[in-house]
Design a protein around this motif. Structure first.
Motif, PDB file in Angstrom:
ATOM      1  N   ALA A 204      15.727  -5.979  -5.074  1.00 24.59           N
ATOM      2  CA  ALA A 204      15.247  -4.699  -4.529  1.00 24.59           C
ATOM      3  C   ALA A 204      16.370  -4.042  -3.735  1.00 24.59           C
ATOM      4  O   ALA A 204      16.928  -4.648  -2.823  1.00 24.59           O
ATOM      5  N   VAL A 205      16.733  -2.825  -4.108  1.00 28.19           N
ATOM      6  CA  VAL A 205      17.800  -2.120  -3.382  1.00 28.19           C
ATOM      7  C   VAL A 205      17.347  -0.715  -3.002  1.00 28.19           C
ATOM      8  O   VAL A 205      16.467  -0.141  -3.632  1.00 28.19           O
ATOM      9  N   SER A 206      17.979  -0.185  -1.961  1.00 21.14           N
ATOM     10  CA  SER A 206      17.688   1.179  -1.517  1.00 21.14           C
ATOM     11  C   SER A 206      18.645   2.159  -2.200  1.00 21.14           C
ATOM     12  O   SER A 206      19.656   1.757  -2.776  1.00 21.14           O
ATOM     13  N   ILE A 207      18.331   3.434  -2.114  1.00 19.09           N
ATOM     14  CA  ILE A 207      19.235   4.467  -2.623  1.00 19.09           C
ATOM     15  C   ILE A 207      20.180   4.840  -1.484  1.00 19.09           C
ATOM     16  O   ILE A 207      19.733   5.297  -0.424  1.00 19.09           O
ATOM     17  N   LEU A 208      21.473   4.634  -1.704  1.00 18.80           N
ATOM     18  CA  LEU A 208      22.476   4.921  -0.659  1.00 18.80           C
ATOM     19  C   LEU A 208      23.263   6.181  -1.011  1.00 18.80           C
ATOM     20  O   LEU A 208      23.425   6.532  -2.186  1.00 18.80           O
ATOM     21  N   ALA A 209      23.783   6.824   0.032  1.00 21.49           N
ATOM     22  CA  ALA A 209      24.521   8.080  -0.140  1.00 21.49           C
ATOM     23  C   ALA A 209      25.707   7.910  -1.081  1.00 21.49           C
ATOM     24  O   ALA A 209      26.048   8.801  -1.860  1.00 21.49           O
ATOM     25  N   VAL A 210      26.338   6.731  -1.043  1.00 26.48           N
ATOM     26  CA  VAL A 210      27.547   6.497  -1.822  1.00 26.48           C
ATOM     27  C   VAL A 210      27.302   6.622  -3.335  1.00 26.48           C
ATOM     28  O   VAL A 210      28.194   6.993  -4.091  1.00 26.48           O
ATOM     29  N   GLY A 211      26.051   6.362  -3.757  1.00 28.79           N
ATOM     30  CA  GLY A 211      25.753   6.415  -5.189  1.00 28.79           C
ATOM     31  C   GLY A 211      25.196   7.748  -5.654  1.00 28.79           C
ATOM     32  O   GLY A 211      24.940   7.940  -6.845  1.00 28.79           O
ATOM     33  N   ILE A 212      25.014   8.678  -4.720  1.00 29.36           N
ATOM     34  CA  ILE A 212      24.406   9.968  -5.084  1.00 29.36           C
ATOM     35  C   ILE A 212      25.469  10.943  -5.593  1.00 29.36           C
ATOM     36  O   ILE A 212      26.551  11.047  -5.019  1.00 29.36           O
ATOM     37  N   THR A 213      25.138  11.645  -6.681  1.00 30.28           N
ATOM     38  CA  THR A 213      26.086  12.618  -7.246  1.00 30.28           C
ATOM     39  C   THR A 213      25.656  14.053  -6.981  1.00 30.28           C
ATOM     40  O   THR A 213      26.476  14.929  -6.763  1.00 30.28           O
ATOM     41  N   GLN A 214      24.353  14.316  -6.992  1.00 31.90           N
ATOM     42  CA  GLN A 214      23.886  15.675  -6.694  1.00 31.90           C
ATOM     43  C   GLN A 214      22.434  15.676  -6.245  1.00 31.90           C
ATOM     44  O   GLN A 214      21.712  14.696  -6.417  1.00 31.90           O
ATOM     45  N   VAL A 215      22.040  16.802  -5.657  1.00 33.18           N
ATOM     46  CA  VAL A 215      20.689  16.960  -5.119  1.00 33.18           C
ATOM     47  C   VAL A 215      20.120  18.261  -5.668  1.00 33.18           C
ATOM     48  O   VAL A 215      20.824  19.259  -5.735  1.00 33.18           O
ATOM     49  N   GLU A 216      18.849  18.237  -6.066  1.00 31.00           N
ATOM     50  CA  GLU A 216      18.227  19.477  -6.556  1.00 31.00           C
ATOM     51  C   GLU A 216      16.889  19.709  -5.869  1.00 31.00           C
ATOM     52  O   GLU A 216      16.205  18.770  -5.490  1.00 31.00           O
ATOM     53  N   GLY A 217      16.529  20.978  -5.714  1.00 28.76           N
ATOM     54  CA  GLY A 217      15.235  21.328  -5.105  1.00 28.76           C
ATOM     55  C   GLY A 217      15.307  21.325  -3.594  1.00 28.76           C
ATOM     56  O   GLY A 217      16.290  20.871  -2.991  1.00 28.76           O
ATOM     57  N   GLU A 218      14.276  21.862  -2.972  1.00 27.30           N
ATOM     58  CA  GLU A 218      14.196  21.905  -1.505  1.00 27.30           C
ATOM     59  C   GLU A 218      13.236  20.819  -1.041  1.00 27.30           C
ATOM     60  O   GLU A 218      12.109  20.743  -1.535  1.00 27.30           O
ATOM     61  N   PHE A 219      13.658  19.968  -0.115  1.00 19.67           N
ATOM     62  CA  PHE A 219      12.728  18.971   0.408  1.00 19.67           C
ATOM     63  C   PHE A 219      13.020  18.701   1.878  1.00 19.67           C
ATOM     64  O   PHE A 219      14.127  18.893   2.361  1.00 19.67           O
TER      65      PHE A 219
ATOM     66  N   TYR B  13      14.123   0.953   0.053  1.00 19.02           N
ATOM     67  CA  TYR B  13      13.410   0.320  -1.069  1.00 19.02           C
ATOM     68  C   TYR B  13      11.918   0.096  -0.802  1.00 19.02           C
ATOM     69  O   TYR B  13      11.117  -0.007  -1.720  1.00 19.02           O
ATOM     70  N   ASP B  14      11.521   0.041   0.476  1.00 15.90           N
ATOM     71  CA  ASP B  14      10.083  -0.085   0.787  1.00 15.90           C
ATOM     72  C   ASP B  14       9.319   1.170   0.367  1.00 15.90           C
ATOM     73  O   ASP B  14       8.094   1.142   0.233  1.00 15.90           O
ATOM     74  N   TYR B  15      10.046   2.280   0.249  1.00 13.55           N
ATOM     75  CA  TYR B  15       9.411   3.565  -0.081  1.00 13.55           C
ATOM     76  C   TYR B  15       9.877   4.072  -1.436  1.00 13.55           C
ATOM     77  O   TYR B  15       9.944   5.267  -1.689  1.00 13.55           O
ATOM     78  N   LEU B  16      10.184   3.131  -2.334  1.00 15.93           N
ATOM     79  CA  LEU B  16      10.720   3.484  -3.648  1.00 15.93           C
ATOM     80  C   LEU B  16       9.858   2.857  -4.725  1.00 15.93           C
ATOM     81  O   LEU B  16       9.552   1.672  -4.663  1.00 15.93           O
TER      82      LEU B  16
ATOM     83  N   SER C 202       0.827  -1.210   0.000  1.00 12.50           N
ATOM     84  CA  SER C 202       0.000   0.000   0.000  1.00 12.50           C
ATOM     85  C   SER C 202       0.864   1.263   0.000  1.00 12.50           C
ATOM     86  O   SER C 202       0.505   2.267  -0.595  1.00 12.50           O
ATOM     87  N   VAL C 203       2.030   1.180   0.650  1.00  5.73           N
ATOM     88  CA  VAL C 203       2.924   2.351   0.660  1.00  5.73           C
ATOM     89  C   VAL C 203       3.419   2.620  -0.756  1.00  5.73           C
ATOM     90  O   VAL C 203       3.444   3.754  -1.235  1.00  5.73           O
ATOM     91  N   LYS C 204       3.805   1.554  -1.448  1.00  2.59           N
ATOM     92  CA  LYS C 204       4.295   1.733  -2.821  1.00  2.59           C
ATOM     93  C   LYS C 204       3.190   2.250  -3.737  1.00  2.59           C
ATOM     94  O   LYS C 204       3.448   3.008  -4.658  1.00  2.59           O
ATOM     95  N   LYS C 205       1.955   1.829  -3.484  1.00  2.00           N
ATOM     96  CA  LYS C 205       0.832   2.340  -4.281  1.00  2.00           C
ATOM     97  C   LYS C 205       0.718   3.844  -4.104  1.00  2.00           C
ATOM     98  O   LYS C 205       0.519   4.581  -5.056  1.00  2.00           O
ATOM     99  N   TRP C 206       0.841   4.273  -2.851  1.00  2.00           N
ATOM    100  CA  TRP C 206       0.751   5.715  -2.581  1.00  2.00           C
ATOM    101  C   TRP C 206       1.870   6.449  -3.312  1.00  2.00           C
ATOM    102  O   TRP C 206       1.644   7.450  -3.991  1.00  2.00           O
ATOM    103  N   ILE C 207       3.080   5.913  -3.196  1.00  2.00           N
ATOM    104  CA  ILE C 207       4.230   6.576  -3.818  1.00  2.00           C
ATOM    105  C   ILE C 207       4.096   6.590  -5.346  1.00  2.00           C
ATOM    106  O   ILE C 207       4.404   7.583  -5.999  1.00  2.00           O
ATOM    107  N   ALA C 208       3.578   5.502  -5.904  1.00  2.00           N
ATOM    108  CA  ALA C 208       3.422   5.413  -7.368  1.00  2.00           C
ATOM    109  C   ALA C 208       2.545   6.530  -7.917  1.00  2.00           C
ATOM    110  O   ALA C 208       2.749   7.015  -9.018  1.00  2.00           O
TER     111      ALA C 208
END
Length: 360
Positions: free
Chosen positions: A296-311, A354-357, A265-271
């Protein structure tokens, strides 16, 4: 009589409920209510997503001054919604059935709290044998944040309420393999998972509704991917709802085959939350490759290159690959500043678990 589904969302389009002169077709509305009442009495849980407020209000008001389209929509829908729900109330009361009104806006799907609040409201109604009648609250909806139309709203409601099927009733028999006005064209009876329909879809709008066939198929595909059968059919045909559920093989419609694997149900909401994305998280080529893999994998800091927008923490963000293409959306576990500080670091908690992706 056994029905194919025990939990069903039915979307009735403005084209089904509107006469040629733009006023409400009460005879058609009454026939649809009779069919829903029969389902309800057989123990099927039904949620109605009904357009028609603007059409209901149109005949009530002779405005003295020329109104712009937004003013007109707000005025007609505010007056018409009362009339529409009152009509439903009386028609269902003749069957001894109680209905309740749920007016919503797209923003109500934007936070998990509002989403669950809405879900709970409808669950309580269904548990108490009340039929929820859902419509967009046109009187307060901001144009930029409106549902593309009630097709999008019905898809969100069907996913949110874990329905087994979504019936989208329009004024044509389904999706055609050419222009519906061309006598050579035929209805595509079944759409398998992953079939591309863009060649067939007509971009022309249908009469009074806001959404064309392209919207319908995009929504239908997304909802079917979540394990829900979607049927597009002609709501102006007599007995259409019952025929679809009792004689699925012989009743003309387009049926989207649902995915075997259900979605949480969480993924449905996110979709369905992409419209609320507050920012973007860009990942490198290696991380994108892993993300697209079988596991199924999560997004980890090590793979991030940049961030955009305010959240903020718990906001929805878009996940972008190294070429700037969108891979999906997810609920972020940290705010922008925290994520920025962690870029490229090992051993940190997942930035998007990954539960929220939801990957597209």
């Amino acid at each position: 009589m056994g029905y194919q589904f025990s939990k069903i969302a039915i979307k009735i389009g403005s084209n089904v409920l509107t006469r040629k002169d733009g006023t409400l077709d009460v005879t058609r509305m009454s026939a649809l209510v009779d069919q829903v009442a029969q389902l309800h009495k057989a123990g099927v849980e039904v949620i109605l997503i009904s357009s028609g407020a603007v059409a209901s209000g149109r005949s009530e008001i002779k405005s003295s001054k020329k109104l712009d389209s937004v003013d007109q929509r707000q005025l007609f829908s505010a007056v018409g919604q009362v009339k529409l729900i009152n009509r439903y109330y009386e028609l269902f009361r003749d069957h001894g059935i109680t209905v309740g009104q749920v007016l919503t806006t797209k923003e109500n799907f934007g936070t998990r709290r509002h989403y669950l609040n809405q879900r709970n409201c409808m669950l309580v109604m269904l548990e108490n044998k009340v039929i929820p009648i859902v419509n967009e609250n046109d009187a307060v909806s901001v144009t930029e944040l409106m549902f593309t139309d009630n097709d999008e709203l019905s898809g969100m409601v069907a996913a949110m309420m874990d329905m087994q099927a979504l019936l989208i009733l329009s004024n044509i028999d389904g999706i055609y393999n050419g222009s519906p006005s061309n006598p050579e064209s035929e209805v595509i009876r079944q759409v398998e998972q992953g079939k591309d329909l863009s060649d067939y879809i007509q971009t022309e709008k249908s009469g009074f509704g806001r959404g064309g066939m392209l919207t319908k198929t995009t929504i239908a595909r997304k909802v079917a991917d979540e394990g829900i059968t979607v049927i597009i059919a002609n709501g102006k045909k007599d007995n259409i709802i019952l025929d679809l559920l009792t004689q699925p093989e012989t009743t003309l419609c387009t049926r989207f085959i649902p995915s075997e694997e259900g979605v949480s149900s969480v993924k449905k909401w996110i979709a369905h939350s992409e419209g609320f994305a507050k920012g973007e998280i860009h990942i490198n080529e290696c991380a994108a490759k892993v993300l697209k893999g079988e596991k199924a994998v999560s997004i980890l800091a090590v793979g991030i290159t940049q961030v955009e927008g305010e959240f903020e923490k718990d906001d929805i963000v878009r996940i972008m690959d190294h070429n700037g293409c969108q891979l999906g959306v997810g609920k972020v576990s940290f705010d922008r500043d925290e994520v920025t500080q962690m870029i490229g670091m090992h051993g940190m908690k997942p930035i998007v678990h990954y539960d929220y992706l939801y990957l597209e």
